[in-house]
Design a protein around this motif. Structure first.
Motif, mmCIF file in Angstrom:
data_model
loop_
_atom_site.group_PDB
_atom_site.id
_atom_site.type_symbol
_atom_site.label_atom_id
_atom_site.label_comp_id
_atom_site.label_asym_id
_atom_site.label_seq_id
_atom_site.Cartn_x
_atom_site.Cartn_y
_atom_site.Cartn_z
ATOM 1 N N MET B 1 17.948 -5.676 -31.802
ATOM 2 C CA MET B 1 16.635 -6.204 -31.362
ATOM 3 C C MET B 1 16.617 -6.307 -29.854
ATOM 4 N N GLU B 2 17.761 -6.658 -29.285
ATOM 5 C CA GLU B 2 17.794 -6.788 -27.826
ATOM 6 C C GLU B 2 17.762 -5.441 -27.152
ATOM 7 N N GLU B 3 18.467 -4.470 -27.725
ATOM 8 C CA GLU B 3 18.446 -3.134 -27.126
ATOM 9 C C GLU B 3 17.033 -2.579 -27.173
ATOM 10 N N GLN B 4 16.324 -2.867 -28.274
ATOM 11 C CA GLN B 4 14.966 -2.366 -28.371
ATOM 12 C C GLN B 4 14.087 -3.032 -27.331
ATOM 13 N N ALA B 5 14.311 -4.328 -27.112
ATOM 14 C CA ALA B 5 13.529 -5.025 -26.096
ATOM 15 C C ALA B 5 13.745 -4.376 -24.741
ATOM 16 N N GLU B 6 14.998 -4.027 -24.436
ATOM 17 C CA GLU B 6 15.292 -3.403 -23.141
ATOM 18 C C GLU B 6 14.600 -2.047 -23.021
ATOM 19 N N MET B 7 14.634 -1.271 -24.116
ATOM 20 C CA MET B 7 14.022 0.059 -24.077
ATOM 21 C C MET B 7 12.516 -0.046 -23.889
ATOM 22 N N VAL B 8 11.910 -0.954 -24.656
ATOM 23 C CA VAL B 8 10.460 -1.142 -24.529
ATOM 24 C C VAL B 8 10.125 -1.634 -23.130
ATOM 25 N N GLY B 9 10.922 -2.574 -22.613
ATOM 26 C CA GLY B 9 10.673 -3.119 -21.277
ATOM 27 C C GLY B 9 10.692 -2.030 -20.222
ATOM 28 N N ARG B 10 11.717 -1.184 -20.266
ATOM 29 C CA ARG B 10 11.825 -0.126 -19.260
ATOM 30 C C ARG B 10 10.679 0.872 -19.362
ATOM 31 N N ALA B 11 10.362 1.272 -20.597
ATOM 32 C CA ALA B 11 9.278 2.239 -20.788
ATOM 33 C C ALA B 11 7.960 1.644 -20.322
ATOM 34 N N PHE B 12 7.744 0.387 -20.638
ATOM 35 C CA PHE B 12 6.498 -0.256 -20.235
ATOM 36 C C PHE B 12 6.399 -0.351 -18.712
ATOM 37 N N VAL B 13 7.454 -0.810 -18.070
ATOM 38 C CA VAL B 13 7.445 -0.982 -16.610
ATOM 39 C C VAL B 13 7.158 0.333 -15.926
ATOM 40 N N ASP B 14 7.798 1.390 -16.399
ATOM 41 C CA ASP B 14 7.585 2.727 -15.856
ATOM 42 C C ASP B 14 6.096 3.099 -15.944
ATOM 43 N N HIS B 15 5.545 2.903 -17.131
ATOM 44 C CA HIS B 15 4.153 3.264 -17.402
ATOM 45 C C HIS B 15 3.206 2.402 -16.570
ATOM 46 N N TYR B 16 3.448 1.097 -16.556
ATOM 47 C CA TYR B 16 2.543 0.162 -15.882
ATOM 48 C C TYR B 16 2.413 0.473 -14.406
ATOM 49 N N TYR B 17 3.549 0.600 -13.717
ATOM 50 C CA TYR B 17 3.482 0.789 -12.268
ATOM 51 C C TYR B 17 3.049 2.206 -11.892
ATOM 52 N N HIS B 18 3.333 3.154 -12.767
ATOM 53 C CA HIS B 18 2.808 4.500 -12.526
ATOM 54 C C HIS B 18 1.276 4.484 -12.572
ATOM 55 N N LEU B 19 0.738 3.817 -13.583
ATOM 56 C CA LEU B 19 -0.725 3.684 -13.674
ATOM 57 C C LEU B 19 -1.256 2.924 -12.462
ATOM 58 N N PHE B 20 -0.633 1.813 -12.117
ATOM 59 C CA PHE B 20 -1.072 0.989 -11.002
ATOM 60 C C PHE B 20 -1.159 1.833 -9.737
ATOM 61 N N ASP B 21 -0.136 2.666 -9.514
ATOM 62 C CA ASP B 21 -0.043 3.421 -8.259
ATOM 63 C C ASP B 21 -0.898 4.680 -8.244
ATOM 64 N N THR B 22 -1.312 5.177 -9.422
ATOM 65 C CA THR B 22 -2.057 6.439 -9.441
ATOM 66 C C THR B 22 -3.485 6.290 -9.977
ATOM 67 N N ASP B 23 -3.737 5.290 -10.838
ATOM 68 C CA ASP B 23 -5.050 5.195 -11.483
ATOM 69 C C ASP B 23 -5.285 3.749 -11.920
ATOM 70 N N ARG B 24 -5.436 2.875 -10.912
ATOM 71 C CA ARG B 24 -5.426 1.436 -11.165
ATOM 72 C C ARG B 24 -6.470 1.000 -12.190
ATOM 73 N N ALA B 25 -7.613 1.698 -12.229
ATOM 74 C CA ALA B 25 -8.679 1.289 -13.153
ATOM 75 C C ALA B 25 -8.232 1.397 -14.603
ATOM 76 N N SER B 26 -7.334 2.325 -14.883
ATOM 77 C CA SER B 26 -6.944 2.523 -16.281
ATOM 78 C C SER B 26 -5.984 1.460 -16.784
ATOM 79 N N LEU B 27 -5.552 0.554 -15.884
ATOM 80 C CA LEU B 27 -4.719 -0.558 -16.345
ATOM 81 C C LEU B 27 -5.452 -1.422 -17.370
ATOM 82 N N SER B 28 -6.772 -1.371 -17.371
ATOM 83 C CA SER B 28 -7.533 -2.224 -18.287
ATOM 84 C C SER B 28 -7.165 -1.955 -19.738
ATOM 85 N N SER B 29 -6.683 -0.749 -20.008
ATOM 86 C CA SER B 29 -6.305 -0.414 -21.387
ATOM 87 C C SER B 29 -5.072 -1.179 -21.853
ATOM 88 N N LEU B 30 -4.348 -1.779 -20.900
ATOM 89 C CA LEU B 30 -3.126 -2.504 -21.270
ATOM 90 C C LEU B 30 -3.378 -3.989 -21.521
#
Lengths: 123, 125
Positions: B1-30
């Motif tokens: 369960m913890e390893e999954q939390a880490e994997m989800v956390g990393r994937a989410f962080v990658d996605h979130y800041y990529h969106l923030f830096d390239t297409d901030r308006a689309s963050l609303s979907s999160l």
């Protein structure tokens, strides 16, 4: 008690205990509690307190700069996000840190720490 | 369960800041109507207000550089808390701003996660 007042009270209690009697922090954790301390993962009250009491300093003083809190869901949990300074005895400069707590209500009407994540903020 | 939390956390962080830096308006979907953001102490509720706040930040371009990501499961129902530290570079500024941010992710029926809680603080000094 309103969430902001509650989180401030918790933060004050936590760091007062930490700075005065680190072993007493055991009361704030349970078997399901998780601490990630500078990337190291520790689970359960006993192991967590063992880690905190074995940190390489006798005395310290936390001074808190910011406290933010939000309710975490229908179970009554609270997320608390703290930033501040940690002064170690004999060190000229204080360390800066950020810490996140996820508090869950106990049956006795208080809170325990389910999730705890600590990071130093390097310049 | 913890390893999954880490994997989800990393994937989410990658996605979130990529969106923030390239297409901030689309963050609303999160975010959803129940989402909360505390941004430098200012509290906002719901995807619309949160998205407005982020879109109105006083810079057009930015780049997040992530230093640390720590994740833990927050509940038996699959929630995850993610704690991030890093720096934020604004164009034309010589020095990066350092920040810490905390997300509480809740699973959706579609198998993704949304941000229910979001707390952002700059780290000064």
């Amino acid at each position: 008690m309103d969430p902001d007042a509650l989180s401030k009270a918790f933060v004050e209690h936590y760091y007062t205990l930490f700075d005065a009697n680190r072993g007493a922090l055991a009361n704030l954790y349970q078997e399901t509690s998780m601490l990630t301390f500078e990337g190291q993962k520790i689970q359960g009250s006993q192991s967590i307190v063992a880690k905190l009491t074995s940190l390489p300093f006798q005395q310290c003083q936390h001074s808190i700069t910011t406290v933010d809190c939000q309710p975490s869901g229908p179970a009554g949990g609270m997320l608390v996000f703290v930033s501040g300074n940690l002064q170690l005895a004999g060190e000229q400069h204080a360390l800066k840190f950020s810490q996140m707590f996820h508090l869950m209500p106990t049956q006795q009407g208080s809170f325990y720490v389910l999730n705890d994540i600590f990071r130093l903020n390097y310049a | 369960m913890e390893e999954q939390a880490e994997m989800v956390g990393r994937a989410f962080v990658d996605h979130y800041y990529h969106l923030f830096d390239t297409d901030r308006a689309s963050l609303s979907s999160l975010y959803q109507p129940s989402s909360m953001l505390s941004f430098e102490g200012q509290k906002l509720f719901g995807a619309n207000d949160i998205s407005s706040k982020l879109n109105q930040l006083p810079f057009d371009q930015c780049k997040h550089l992530i230093s640390t990501i720590d994740s833990q499961p927050s509940s038996p129902s699959g929630g995850i808390v993610v704690f991030v530290s890093g720096s934020l570079q604004l164009p034309g500024e010589e020095y990066h701003l350092r920040f810490s941010q905390m997300f509480h992710l809740i699973p959706t029926p579609e198998g993704t996660f949304f941000v229910q809680n979001d707390i952002f603080r700059l780290n000064y000094g």
